[in-house]
Design a protein around this motif. Sequence first.
Motif, short mmCIF file in Angstrom:
data_model
loop_
_atom_site.label_atom_id
_atom_site.label_comp_id
_atom_site.label_asym_id
_atom_site.label_seq_id
_atom_site.Cartn_x
_atom_site.Cartn_y
_atom_site.Cartn_z
N GLU A 39 50.58 50.38 25.43
CA GLU A 39 51.44 49.64 26.12
C GLU A 39 50.98 48.14 26.38
N ARG A 40 49.64 47.95 26.41
CA ARG A 40 49.10 46.70 26.54
C ARG A 40 48.21 46.35 25.48
N PRO A 41 48.67 46.27 24.53
CA PRO A 41 47.68 45.81 23.33
C PRO A 41 46.98 44.47 23.15
N ARG A 42 47.37 43.54 23.96
CA ARG A 42 47.11 42.29 23.98
C ARG A 42 46.28 41.95 25.21
N LEU A 43 46.12 42.85 26.07
CA LEU A 43 45.40 42.54 27.41
C LEU A 43 44.06 41.91 27.47
N ASN A 44 43.15 42.01 26.43
CA ASN A 44 42.03 41.10 26.36
C ASN A 44 42.49 39.70 25.96
N ASP A 45 43.58 39.33 25.41
CA ASP A 45 43.93 37.90 24.98
C ASP A 45 44.35 37.39 26.46
N TYR A 46 44.96 38.13 27.21
CA TYR A 46 45.50 37.68 28.41
C TYR A 46 44.33 37.35 29.42
N TYR A 47 43.31 38.11 29.28
CA TYR A 47 42.13 38.04 29.77
C TYR A 47 41.38 36.67 29.51
N ARG A 48 41.25 36.62 28.01
CA ARG A 48 40.65 35.45 27.56
C ARG A 48 41.47 34.22 28.02
N MET A 49 42.56 34.13 27.96
CA MET A 49 43.41 32.99 28.63
C MET A 49 43.20 32.79 30.02
N TYR A 50 43.05 33.58 30.93
CA TYR A 50 42.64 33.26 32.19
C TYR A 50 40.98 32.89 32.30
N ARG A 51 40.10 33.12 31.42
CA ARG A 51 38.81 32.74 31.48
C ARG A 51 38.84 31.41 31.11
N GLU A 52 39.70 31.07 29.95
CA GLU A 52 39.71 29.80 29.52
C GLU A 52 40.28 28.81 30.45
N LEU A 53 41.26 29.09 31.21
CA LEU A 53 41.95 28.33 32.26
C LEU A 53 40.99 27.93 33.44
N ALA A 54 40.21 29.06 33.71
CA ALA A 54 39.04 28.86 34.96
C ALA A 54 37.89 28.02 34.16
N ALA A 55 37.81 27.97 32.95
CA ALA A 55 36.67 27.17 32.42
C ALA A 55 37.03 25.78 32.23
N GLU A 56 38.52 25.61 32.23
CA GLU A 56 39.23 24.24 32.25
C GLU A 56 39.11 23.74 33.75
N GLY A 57 38.76 24.35 34.76
CA GLY A 57 38.87 23.70 36.24
C GLY A 57 40.35 23.94 36.70
N ILE A 58 41.33 24.93 36.09
CA ILE A 58 42.68 25.03 36.65
C ILE A 58 42.51 25.93 37.83
N ALA A 59 41.98 26.96 37.81
CA ALA A 59 41.58 27.88 38.95
C ALA A 59 40.21 28.73 39.05
N GLY A 60 39.83 29.08 39.98
CA GLY A 60 38.77 29.93 40.12
C GLY A 60 38.93 31.16 39.50
N LEU A 61 37.87 32.07 39.25
CA LEU A 61 38.08 33.14 38.44
C LEU A 61 37.43 34.36 39.18
N ILE A 62 38.11 35.30 39.27
CA ILE A 62 37.37 36.36 39.89
C ILE A 62 37.57 37.59 38.64
N ASP A 63 36.17 38.00 38.14
CA ASP A 63 36.40 38.68 36.99
C ASP A 63 35.77 39.94 37.34
N THR A 64 36.49 41.11 37.57
CA THR A 64 35.88 42.40 38.09
C THR A 64 35.82 43.50 37.01
N SER A 65 36.16 43.04 35.52
CA SER A 65 36.09 43.87 34.23
C SER A 65 34.93 44.81 34.25
N GLU A 66 33.61 44.17 34.35
CA GLU A 66 32.51 44.85 34.27
C GLU A 66 32.15 45.88 35.43
#
Length: 104
Positions: A39-66
Motif C-alpha cells: 500500500e506504500r510502495p514509494r515510502l522511501n521516496d517520501y522519506y528521501r524528499m524530507y531528508r532533502e528538504l531538511a538538507a536545504e534548510g527548509i525545516a529540521g528533521l527528526i529521523d527515527t527510522s533506525e
Amino acid sequence: IARSRRQTMALVEAIRSARPSARIFLLITHQVRGDAVRERPRLNDYYRMYRELAAEGIAGLIDTSEAWAKVPDGDIPDGVHPTQAAQLAVTVPAIVRAIAPHCR
C-alpha cells in the motif's frame, strides 16, 4: 512526490507566515511492514524528499527510522500503526531531543 513536496512547502510557508519564529521539524518514522508494504510502495521516496528538504534548510528533521528498524513486528501489529508503548519508547524521546534545545 513532487506534489507532496509542494504541499509540504506550502505548509511550512503557512506556518512561517503565521509564526515566523516557529521551529518546524519533519518526522521520518518507520518502514511499513507485512501486507502494508504494497500500500506504500514509494515510502522511501517520501522519506528521501524530507531528508532533502531538511538538507536545504527548509525545516529540521527528526529521523527515527533506525530506531524503528530495531523494534519487533509485534510493536507495529498492523504493519503501519505502532503501539502506544512503542511510540512512547521511540518517537517521543526523539522529538524531545530535537526540540529541547529550542525550549526556554
